[in-house]
Design an enzyme around this catalytic site. Structure first.
Site, PDB file in Angstrom:
ATOM      1  N   LEU A 112      32.876  29.735  47.589  1.00  0.00           N
ATOM      2  CA  LEU A 112      33.689  30.946  47.693  1.00  0.00           C
ATOM      3  C   LEU A 112      35.082  30.477  48.072  1.00  0.00           C
ATOM      4  O   LEU A 112      35.224  29.598  48.924  1.00  0.00           O
ATOM      5  CB  LEU A 112      33.146  31.879  48.779  1.00  0.00           C
ATOM      6  CG  LEU A 112      31.775  32.515  48.537  1.00  0.00           C
ATOM      7  CD1 LEU A 112      31.325  33.255  49.791  1.00  0.00           C
ATOM      8  CD2 LEU A 112      31.812  33.450  47.349  1.00  0.00           C
ATOM      9  N   ASP A 113      36.108  31.039  47.453  1.00  0.00           N
ATOM     10  CA  ASP A 113      37.443  30.553  47.795  1.00  0.00           C
ATOM     11  C   ASP A 113      37.802  30.953  49.223  1.00  0.00           C
ATOM     12  O   ASP A 113      37.112  31.744  49.859  1.00  0.00           O
ATOM     13  CB  ASP A 113      38.487  30.986  46.761  1.00  0.00           C
ATOM     14  CG  ASP A 113      38.871  32.449  46.837  1.00  0.00           C
ATOM     15  OD1 ASP A 113      38.704  33.060  47.904  1.00  0.00           O
ATOM     16  OD2 ASP A 113      39.350  32.983  45.825  1.00  0.00           O
ATOM     17  N   ALA A 114      38.873  30.382  49.724  1.00  0.00           N
ATOM     18  CA  ALA A 114      39.196  30.528  51.142  1.00  0.00           C
ATOM     19  C   ALA A 114      39.388  31.987  51.541  1.00  0.00           C
ATOM     20  O   ALA A 114      39.038  32.379  52.657  1.00  0.00           O
ATOM     21  CB  ALA A 114      40.455  29.723  51.476  1.00  0.00           C
ATOM     22  N   GLU A 265      34.692  31.761  43.829  1.00  0.00           N
ATOM     23  CA  GLU A 265      35.203  33.130  43.775  1.00  0.00           C
ATOM     24  C   GLU A 265      36.181  33.393  44.889  1.00  0.00           C
ATOM     25  O   GLU A 265      36.003  32.929  45.994  1.00  0.00           O
ATOM     26  CB  GLU A 265      34.021  34.108  43.866  1.00  0.00           C
ATOM     27  CG  GLU A 265      34.445  35.515  43.578  1.00  0.00           C
ATOM     28  CD  GLU A 265      35.330  35.629  42.371  1.00  0.00           C
ATOM     29  OE1 GLU A 265      36.520  35.915  42.562  1.00  0.00           O
ATOM     30  OE2 GLU A 265      34.882  35.416  41.254  1.00  0.00           O
TER      31      GLU A 265
END
Length: 265
Positions: A112-114, A265
């Site tokens: 999952l993106d930051a 994501e």
């Protein structure tokens, strides 16, 4: 047994399942007699059945059983501001802080993106991680996106019908509007794509940029009430559901590969 008689190979099925916490040996024996247990897909009814716990696949009433007690399966509600890696070379907050309660070396399944929060699986089971992370196996994920603007029924239909992005067409498996007020909307999207930042790009393409994004579900796992920044081991039921899904997918023929090995994501 004489000195010349070789010891039987493997472990008795009822002992292995009792050790795995399925039920007592006596209850497991009843399951065997009732034909509720399969070994490598074949129903067994003989109480003397022996198995190889390291290689044989066991299920009870169709649900996979984890025999290897060294495997760990952890659910994390990843907060925003944390990158999905065990060690970030740029010194950003990473996932190590959430694995201190386990002696095993755990790795994240997918990414999952930051700035995206929500459900992330951590495990030391490489085979399961491969099936869950690889987009060709089509494991679904459910996201809740807060977006700018008022999303209409026509926009929801467009998301499920499909849109064209720079790396090819994409369609949500499901989409629904949860709420729309004060110039913003909440949209639930179900996807099996593994493409990079796919929810954000889809919503931007239909004119509703994402302002907040959380993954609520990964395959059979639901985030539930787990607070942001907290991790817990999966329950026996959750492990069974996850292993069952992974075994079913690994035995099926993979579909066309997506562009990315892991979602980000």
């Amino acid at each position: 047994m004489t000195a010349d008689t070789p010891a039987p190979e493997g472990v008795r099925l009822q002992k292995a399942l009792a050790n795995a916490g399925v039920a007592s040996r006596r209850v497991v024996e009843q399951y065997i007699v009732e034909g509720r247990i399969r070994v490598n897909g074949t129903t067994v009814t003989e109480l003397g059945t022996r198995i190889d716990p390291e290689n044989d696949l066991i299920d009870v009433d169709g649900t996979a059983v984890q025999l290897d007690v060294s495997k760990r399966y952890v659910m994390l509600n990843k907060p925003t501001g944390v990158v999905s890696t065990m060690r970030d070379e740029n010194g950003r907050p990473d996932l190590r802080r959430f694995t201190k309660d386990w002696d095993e070396r755990l790795y994240n399944v997918g990414r999952l993106d930051a700035e995206t929060s929500g459900l992330l699986i951590l495990t030391n089971d490489g085979d399961l991680a491969h099936v869950l992370a690889h987009p060709s196996f089509g494991v679904t994920k459910v996201y809740i996106a807060r977006v700018s603007g008022t999303v209409t029924a026509q926009t929801i239909a467009t998301l499920t019908r499909g849109i064209e992005l720079e790396d090819g067409p994409i369609a949500a498996d499901k989409a629904r509007l949860l709420d729309a007020s004060r110039g913003e909307s909440l949209v639930e999207l179900t996807l099996h794509s593994g493409r990079n930042r796919i929810v954000r790009r889809m919503m931007a393409a239909v004119g509703h940029p994402v302002t907040e994004l959380v993954r609520r579900q990964f395959g059979p796992l639901h985030l539930g009430t787990l607070p942001a920044g907290k991790a817990r081991e999966l329950t026996k039921i959750e492990r069974g559901a996850l292993l069952t899904l992974a075994r079913q997918d690994s035995q099926a023929s993979p579909g066309p590969e997506e562009h990315s090995m892991q979602e980000n994501e």
